[in-house]
Design an enzyme around this catalytic site. Structure first.
Site, PDB file in Angstrom:
ATOM      1  CB  ILE A 183      -0.896   0.015   1.273  1.00  0.00           C
ATOM      2  CG1 ILE A 183      -1.705  -1.278   1.382  1.00  0.00           C
ATOM      3  CG2 ILE A 183      -1.787   1.244   1.294  1.00  0.00           C
ATOM      4  CD1 ILE A 183      -2.696  -1.495   0.281  1.00  0.00           C
ATOM      5  CG  LEU A 184       2.148   3.092  -3.426  1.00  0.00           C
ATOM      6  CD1 LEU A 184       1.645   3.413  -4.828  1.00  0.00           C
ATOM      7  CD2 LEU A 184       3.663   3.261  -3.334  1.00  0.00           C
TER       8      LEU A 184
ATOM      9  CG  HIS B 108      -7.825  -6.121  -6.857  1.00  0.00           C
ATOM     10  ND1 HIS B 108      -6.873  -6.562  -5.958  1.00  0.00           N
ATOM     11  CD2 HIS B 108      -8.977  -6.752  -6.526  1.00  0.00           C
ATOM     12  CE1 HIS B 108      -7.427  -7.418  -5.117  1.00  0.00           C
ATOM     13  NE2 HIS B 108      -8.705  -7.545  -5.441  1.00  0.00           N
TER      14      HIS B 108
ATOM     15  CG  ASP C  57      -8.664   5.185  -1.556  1.00  0.00           C
ATOM     16  OD1 ASP C  57      -8.134   4.085  -1.244  1.00  0.00           O
ATOM     17  OD2 ASP C  57      -9.891   5.381  -1.494  1.00  0.00           O
ATOM     18  CB  ALA C  58      -5.297   6.337   2.466  1.00  0.00           C
ATOM     19  N   GLY C  59      -6.778   3.475   1.294  1.00  0.00           N
ATOM     20  CA  GLY C  59      -7.312   2.184   1.723  1.00  0.00           C
ATOM     21  C   GLY C  59      -6.766   1.037   0.896  1.00  0.00           C
TER      22      GLY C  59
ATOM     23  CG  ASP D  54      -7.152  -3.560  -3.629  1.00  0.00           C
ATOM     24  OD1 ASP D  54      -6.271  -2.924  -4.226  1.00  0.00           O
ATOM     25  OD2 ASP D  54      -6.980  -4.726  -3.237  1.00  0.00           O
TER      26      ASP D  54
HETATM   27  C1  GAR Z   1      -2.088  -9.017 -11.286  1.00  0.00           C
HETATM   28  O1  GAR Z   1      -3.129  -9.938 -11.480  1.00  0.00           O
HETATM   29  C2  GAR Z   1      -2.521  -7.904 -10.350  1.00  0.00           C
HETATM   30  O2  GAR Z   1      -3.869  -7.565 -10.471  1.00  0.00           O
HETATM   31  C3  GAR Z   1      -2.278  -8.536  -9.000  1.00  0.00           C
HETATM   32  O3  GAR Z   1      -1.039  -9.165  -9.141  1.00  0.00           O
HETATM   33  C4  GAR Z   1      -0.928  -9.629 -10.507  1.00  0.00           C
HETATM   34  C5  GAR Z   1       0.409  -9.185 -11.026  1.00  0.00           C
HETATM   35  O4  GAR Z   1       0.725  -9.848 -12.207  1.00  0.00           O
HETATM   36  N1  GAR Z   1      -2.277  -7.532  -7.972  1.00  0.00           N
HETATM   37  C6  GAR Z   1      -2.858  -7.702  -6.792  1.00  0.00           C
HETATM   38  O5  GAR Z   1      -3.349  -8.762  -6.440  1.00  0.00           O
HETATM   39  C7  GAR Z   1      -2.848  -6.478  -5.909  1.00  0.00           C
HETATM   40  N2  GAR Z   1      -3.851  -6.578  -4.907  1.00  0.00           N
HETATM   41  P1  GAR Z   1       1.987  -9.434 -13.071  1.00  0.00           P
HETATM   42  O6  GAR Z   1       3.166  -9.246 -12.092  1.00  0.00           O
HETATM   43  O7  GAR Z   1       2.219 -10.566 -13.990  1.00  0.00           O
HETATM   44  O8  GAR Z   1       1.666  -8.158 -13.775  1.00  0.00           O
END
Ligand code: GAR
Length: 209
Positions: A95-96, A110, A142-144, A146
């Site tokens: 989280i940034l 996501h 945002d700060a949350g 997703d």
């Molecule tokens: C993607 O499916 C992205 O949505 C997910 O990680 C994967 C990265 O794939 N991100 C999350 O789950 C963040 N909550 P990649 O490294 O092959 O692009």
């Protein structure tokens, strides 16, 4: 209205979404370039993809800092060095903090249909819940966790014999195209945010900029 010519992409893993952006940006008509790739760990394929494409990289590990606040400030400073118009969190599993969020627009992707199944295990959680349709969401960070304004979503059917890996792979195929489409449109057409509504392209008549 903001426009997004310079992209800093943040990754934590395989970087296939980053690769899709790098491939799209090879065409000048795309309207945006990946000017740097940042990560929270080293030795990942995402960084190797950037290096192969000749894009500068940086790594900021949480454990190298005395506190989360110090890491937040350090990664914001690294991002700022590349003067991005848009930061894309593409599989970045942190989280940034406010130093980044207050200074830059951050687009996040996501692998679930938010607000269902936020967090680090969106695919696993959707499967465990037994949903028949899931998908991917591109949203502003945002700060949350997703919780930011949603920019675009696309659905993916869950098949009876899916496991986390097969479902995630099908989601990622859809996710990469959606991310490229949205980043390209934001770069070429600009965007504005009013409350939870993100508008890409021309605003309706009479609306203030
Ligand atoms: C993607 O499916 C992205 O949505 C997910 O990680 C994967 C990265 O794939 N991100 C999350 O789950 C963040 N909550 P990649 O490294 O092959 O692009």
């Amino acid at each position: 209205m903001s426009k997004a010519g310079r992209l800093v992409v943040l990754v934590s893993g395989s970087g296939t979404n980053l690769q899709a952006l790098l491939d799209a940006a090879a065409d000048p008509k795309f309207g945006a370039n990946v000017v740097a790739v940042g990560a929270d760990r080293d030795g990942i394929e995402g960084l190797a993809r950037a290096t192969r494409a000749g894009v500068p990289t940086f790594v900021e590990k949480l454990r190298d800092h005395p506190s989360r606040q110090a890491w937040d400030a350090a990664i914001a400073a690294k991002i700022a060095k590349y003067e991005p118009d848009l930061v894309v969190s593409a599989g970045f599993m942190k989280i940034l903090g406010t130093p980044t969020l207050e200074r830059f627009t951050v687009l996040n992707t996501h692998p679930a249909l938010l607000p269902s199944f936020p967090g680090a295990h969106g695919v696993r959680d959707a499967l465990a819940h037994g949903v028949k349709v899931t998908g991917c969401t591109v949203m502003l960070a945002d700060a949350g966790v997703d919780t930011g304004p949603i920019v675009a979503q696309e659905a993916v059917a869950v098949l009876p014999d899916d496991d986390e890996a097969t479902l995630h792979e099908r989601i990622k195929t859809v996710e990469r195209s959606l991310l490229v489409e949205i980043v390209g449109r934001m770069a070429r057409e600009g965007w504005s945010v009013i409350g939870r509504t993100v508008r890409i392209g021309n605003q309706s008549e009479g609306e203030s900029k």
